[in-house]
Design an enzyme around this catalytic site. Structure first.
Site, PDB file in Angstrom:
ATOM      1  N   HIS A  79      83.251  60.755  37.865  1.00 61.23           N
ATOM      2  CA  HIS A  79      82.658  61.657  36.873  1.00 61.23           C
ATOM      3  C   HIS A  79      82.552  60.954  35.530  1.00 61.23           C
ATOM      4  CE1 HIS A  79      83.346  65.400  39.205  1.00 61.23           C
ATOM      5  NE2 HIS A  79      84.363  64.708  39.709  1.00 61.23           N
TER       6      HIS A  79
ATOM      7  N   LYS B 134      73.819  67.745  37.669  1.00 60.78           N
ATOM      8  CA  LYS B 134      74.193  66.972  36.487  1.00 60.78           C
ATOM      9  C   LYS B 134      73.868  65.518  36.784  1.00 60.78           C
ATOM     10  CE  LYS B 134      78.155  69.762  35.164  1.00 60.78           C
ATOM     11  NZ  LYS B 134      79.562  69.739  34.777  1.00 60.78           N
TER      12      LYS B 134
ATOM     13  N   HIS C  38      79.571  62.370  41.026  1.00 60.18           N
ATOM     14  CA  HIS C  38      79.462  63.825  40.985  1.00 60.18           C
ATOM     15  C   HIS C  38      78.057  64.276  41.379  1.00 60.18           C
ATOM     16  CE1 HIS C  38      80.012  67.681  38.317  1.00 60.18           C
ATOM     17  NE2 HIS C  38      79.702  67.965  39.544  1.00 60.18           N
TER      18      HIS C  38
ATOM     19  N   CYS D 134      75.818  63.184  35.953  1.00 58.38           N
ATOM     20  CA  CYS D 134      77.177  62.646  35.998  1.00 58.38           C
ATOM     21  C   CYS D 134      77.413  61.800  37.250  1.00 58.38           C
ATOM     22  CB  CYS D 134      78.148  63.821  35.946  1.00 58.38           C
ATOM     23  SG  CYS D 134      79.882  63.420  36.084  1.00 58.38           S
TER      24      CYS D 134
ATOM     25  N   TYR E  56      90.616  66.854  36.467  1.00 62.52           N
ATOM     26  CA  TYR E  56      90.548  65.556  37.125  1.00 62.52           C
ATOM     27  C   TYR E  56      91.927  65.062  37.541  1.00 62.52           C
ATOM     28  CZ  TYR E  56      86.114  65.760  34.636  1.00 62.52           C
ATOM     29  OH  TYR E  56      84.911  66.159  34.137  1.00 62.52           O
TER      30      TYR E  56
END
Length: 154
Positions: free
Chosen positions: A12, A137, A117, A139, A41
């Site tokens: 991420h 996203k 991610h 990410c 996380y």
């Protein structure tokens, strides 16, 4: 919730500009403010490459909806430019620390896939690929699988 088996090691980004160096403490505060029960996380990699421990590996994270119970989350600090746009602005120390952390995790969880991610976004058109237009996203703002394969770390 505890994790029963690790299927994914998910990279991420913190979506912070390169001038902002934060760690587990700051992310935990942000996540608690958003209603999480802890930092989402399992690992956070700061701008200088230091790896900070977040959640225990045995505790499900809060980092990728639908996959938290089968994955560990590793977050790189950075990922957006000064205007908040996605930007792969990680330091060489972060990439080195990411590789070393993933090697350790892969040794502990050899069946786990390493991905970003964005790779766990839904396949909206059903073609078996997650295309950029399907990402929920960006990410972590780079193709983790291609980076990992290019490193020859596998």
């Amino acid at each position: 919730m505890t994790i029963k088996s690790i299927r994914y090691l998910v990279v991420h980004c913190a979506a912070t500009p390169p001038t902002r160096d934060i760690g587990v403490k700051e992310i935990r505060a942000m996540h608690l403010q958003r209603g999480f029960n802890d930092v989402g996380y399992h690992y956070v990699i700061r701008r200088d490459g230091r790896v900070e421990k977040g959640r225990a590996d045995t505790v499900a994270g809060a980092h990728v909806s639908g996959f938290n119970s089968v994955s560990l989350g590793v977050c790189l600090i950075g990922g957006v430019d000064a205007k908040g746009q996605p930007d792969q602005n990680y330091t060489p120390a972060q990439y080195e620390a990411l590789e070393q952390q993933l090697l350790k995790l892969q040794a502990a969880y050899p069946a786990a896939q390493i991905l970003g991610h964005r790779d766990l976004s839904p396949d909206k058109n059903g073609d078996g690929k997650i295309s950029p237009n399907e990402w929920l996203k960006a990410c972590p703002c780079f193709d983790v699988r291609a980076w990992w394969n290019a490193r020859g770390s596998r």
